[in-house]
Design an enzyme around this catalytic site. Structure first.
Site, PDB file in Angstrom:
ATOM      1  N   ASN A 172       0.872  -1.255   0.017  1.00 33.98           N
ATOM      2  CA  ASN A 172       0.050   0.034   0.153  1.00 33.98           C
ATOM      3  C   ASN A 172       1.035   1.287   0.050  1.00 33.98           C
ATOM      4  OD1 ASN A 172      -1.934   2.129   0.571  1.00 33.98           O
ATOM      5  ND2 ASN A 172      -2.196   1.493   2.737  1.00 33.98           N
ATOM      6  N   TRP A 173       1.067   1.962  -1.150  1.00 33.50           N
ATOM      7  CA  TRP A 173       1.671   3.113  -1.232  1.00 33.50           C
ATOM      8  C   TRP A 173       1.176   4.213  -0.572  1.00 33.50           C
ATOM      9  CZ3 TRP A 173       4.408   3.443  -6.798  1.00 33.50           C
ATOM     10  CH2 TRP A 173       5.128   2.381  -6.934  1.00 33.50           C
ATOM     11  N   LYS A 174       0.161   4.307  -0.171  1.00 32.97           N
ATOM     12  CA  LYS A 174      -0.565   5.251   0.374  1.00 32.97           C
ATOM     13  C   LYS A 174      -0.693   6.665  -0.474  1.00 32.97           C
ATOM     14  CE  LYS A 174       0.279   3.429   4.830  1.00 32.97           C
ATOM     15  NZ  LYS A 174       0.271   3.386   6.411  1.00 32.97           N
TER      16      LYS A 174
ATOM     17  N   GLY B 259       2.557   2.053  10.838  1.00 26.83           N
ATOM     18  CA  GLY B 259       3.709   2.855  10.829  1.00 26.83           C
ATOM     19  C   GLY B 259       4.576   3.437  11.771  1.00 26.83           C
TER      20      GLY B 259
ATOM     21  N   HIS C 122      -9.372   0.477   5.350  1.00 22.23           N
ATOM     22  CA  HIS C 122      -8.129   0.909   5.624  1.00 22.23           C
ATOM     23  C   HIS C 122      -8.265   1.615   6.864  1.00 22.23           C
ATOM     24  CE1 HIS C 122      -3.919   2.013   6.486  1.00 22.23           C
ATOM     25  NE2 HIS C 122      -3.617   1.061   5.829  1.00 22.23           N
TER      26      HIS C 122
ATOM     27  N   GLU D  48      -6.757   4.024   8.004  1.00 20.85           N
ATOM     28  CA  GLU D  48      -6.629   5.406   7.955  1.00 20.85           C
ATOM     29  C   GLU D  48      -7.592   6.208   7.390  1.00 20.85           C
ATOM     30  OE1 GLU D  48      -2.880   5.296   5.808  1.00 20.85           O
ATOM     31  OE2 GLU D  48      -1.763   4.647   7.423  1.00 20.85           O
TER      32      GLU D  48
ATOM     33  N   SER E 277       3.808  -2.440  10.055  1.00 22.18           N
ATOM     34  CA  SER E 277       5.351  -2.378  10.557  1.00 22.18           C
ATOM     35  C   SER E 277       6.132  -3.642  10.140  1.00 22.18           C
ATOM     36  CB  SER E 277       5.518  -2.214  11.945  1.00 22.18           C
ATOM     37  OG  SER E 277       5.285  -0.839  11.845  1.00 22.18           O
TER      38      SER E 277
ATOM     39  N   GLU F 251      -5.055  -5.487  10.706  1.00 19.05           N
ATOM     40  CA  GLU F 251      -3.952  -4.437  10.696  1.00 19.05           C
ATOM     41  C   GLU F 251      -3.946  -3.781  11.989  1.00 19.05           C
ATOM     42  OE1 GLU F 251      -2.096  -2.999   6.919  1.00 19.05           O
ATOM     43  OE2 GLU F 251      -3.927  -2.116   7.122  1.00 19.05           O
TER      44      GLU F 251
ATOM     45  N   GLY G 129       3.066  -1.189   4.308  1.00 19.94           N
ATOM     46  CA  GLY G 129       2.911  -0.004   3.672  1.00 19.94           C
ATOM     47  C   GLY G 129       4.342   0.617   3.243  1.00 19.94           C
ATOM     48  N   GLY G 130       5.035   1.274   4.402  1.00 18.05           N
ATOM     49  CA  GLY G 130       6.292   1.655   4.115  1.00 18.05           C
ATOM     50  C   GLY G 130       7.421   1.041   3.324  1.00 18.05           C
TER      51      GLY G 130
HETATM   52  C1  PEP Z   1      -0.559  -0.186   6.217  1.00 18.17           C
HETATM   53  O1  PEP Z   1      -0.702   1.191   5.759  1.00 18.17           O
HETATM   54  O2  PEP Z   1      -1.610  -0.911   5.614  1.00 18.17           O
HETATM   55  C2  PEP Z   1       0.686  -0.659   6.601  1.00 18.17           C
HETATM   56  C3  PEP Z   1       0.681  -1.791   7.238  1.00 18.17           C
HETATM   57  O3  PEP Z   1       1.680   0.280   7.001  1.00 18.17           O
HETATM   58  P1  PEP Z   1       3.049   0.179   7.612  1.00 18.17           P
HETATM   59  O4  PEP Z   1       3.743  -1.264   6.896  1.00 18.17           O
HETATM   60  O5  PEP Z   1       3.869   1.199   7.210  1.00 18.17           O
HETATM   61  O6  PEP Z   1       2.800  -0.319   9.011  1.00 18.17           O
END
Ligand code: PEP
Length: 249
Positions: A9-11, A169, A93, A95, A209, A163, A230-231
């Site tokens: 997920n590049w957000k 994050g 998600h 967010e 993470s 999640e 994500g990251g």
């Molecule tokens: C996400 O945004 O779904 C996520 C899991 O982010 P991260 O891996 O950066 O924690």
């Protein structure tokens, strides 16, 4: 055999130049790689689908509207996403649940809209830190599953991503026991609702993470079929080792 999935997920990150990461990732994938899905921001969906064509990478969006079309300024329908060549869409998600006040019933409608457009919905659930600290995690997960998942779910039309919000994050990761407990619980709930034959095939992803150095440990759990990342999905140098760890799990 359930399929294994590594979804990125590049957000709200990435410009046209970032598509070179997709090319690098495609060339780094082993021949029998797990399913890989990259969810770039909406303006890149078409070009990402073109870039990924012929590779093992699928493209997904990060959200969709529940209606097919209409007066919803700024929104994107599932049909529009499919029209770009994308095949998946993330719904619910945390967010979006937080910043856009999305409720379980909205997410259920979005998942149905995704299915109608022949997209696979990646449906996200997860508890907040205060839920975890109050020992309410499983109640929260049960409520989100009951409210966010439509009837008619299958392993073809859906993937579930667990999640924990406090792990997204933050660099904080639940213990393997905590991940196992929630994933086993989700599988049990799916079995009760959809029957063992369907529930056994629905991929369950862990998200929060996931990094190259913890992925192999997380993928040990029987009911963890992959990750939503994500990251660490932004750079192929970080995402490729996570995919390798999944392939070897
Ligand atoms: C996400 O945004 O779904 C996520 C899991 O982010 P991260 O891996 O950066 O924690």
């Amino acid at each position: 055999m359930r399929r294994k999935i590594a979804a990125g997920n590049w957000k709200m990150n990435g410009l046209a130049a970032s598509l070179s990461e997709l090319e690098q990732l495609a060339s780094a994938l082993p021949p029998h790689a797990p399913e890989v899905i990259i969810c770039p921001p909406a303006p890149l969906l078409f070009r990402a689908s073109e870039t990924a064509r012929g590779s093992a990478i699928h493209i997904g969006a990060q959200d969709c509207h529940m209606q097919d079309s209409g007066a919803f300024t700024g929104d994107i329908s599932a049909q529009m996403i499919a029209d770009t060549g994308a095949t998946h869409v993330i719904v619910g998600h945390s967010e979006r649940r937080a910043a856009h006040e999305e409720r379980d019933r909205d997410i259920r409608s979005k998942a149905k809209a995704a299915w109608a457009a022949k997209l696979t919905a990646i449906i996200c659930i997860g508890e907040a830190l205060e839920d975890r600290e109050a020992d309410n995690t499983l109640d929260i997960i049960a409520g989100q599953l009951a409210g966010s998942l439509p009837d008619g779910m299958t392993a073809t039309n859906s993937v579930i991503a667990y999640e924990p919000i406090w792990a997204i994050g933050t660099g904080k990761v639940p213990t393997l026991e905590q991940i196992v407990e929630v994933h086993d619980f989700i599988r049990t709930k799916l079995t009760i609702r959809y029957g063992a034959e369907i529930a056994d095939m629905i991929p369950l992803l862990y998200g929060g993470s996931v990094k190259p150095d913890n992925a192999a440990t997380i993928f040990q759990a029987e009911n963890v079929d992959g990750a939503l990342v994500g990251g660490a999905s932004l750079k192929s140098a970080d995402f490729a080792p996570i995919i390798m760890a999944l392939a070897q799990s």
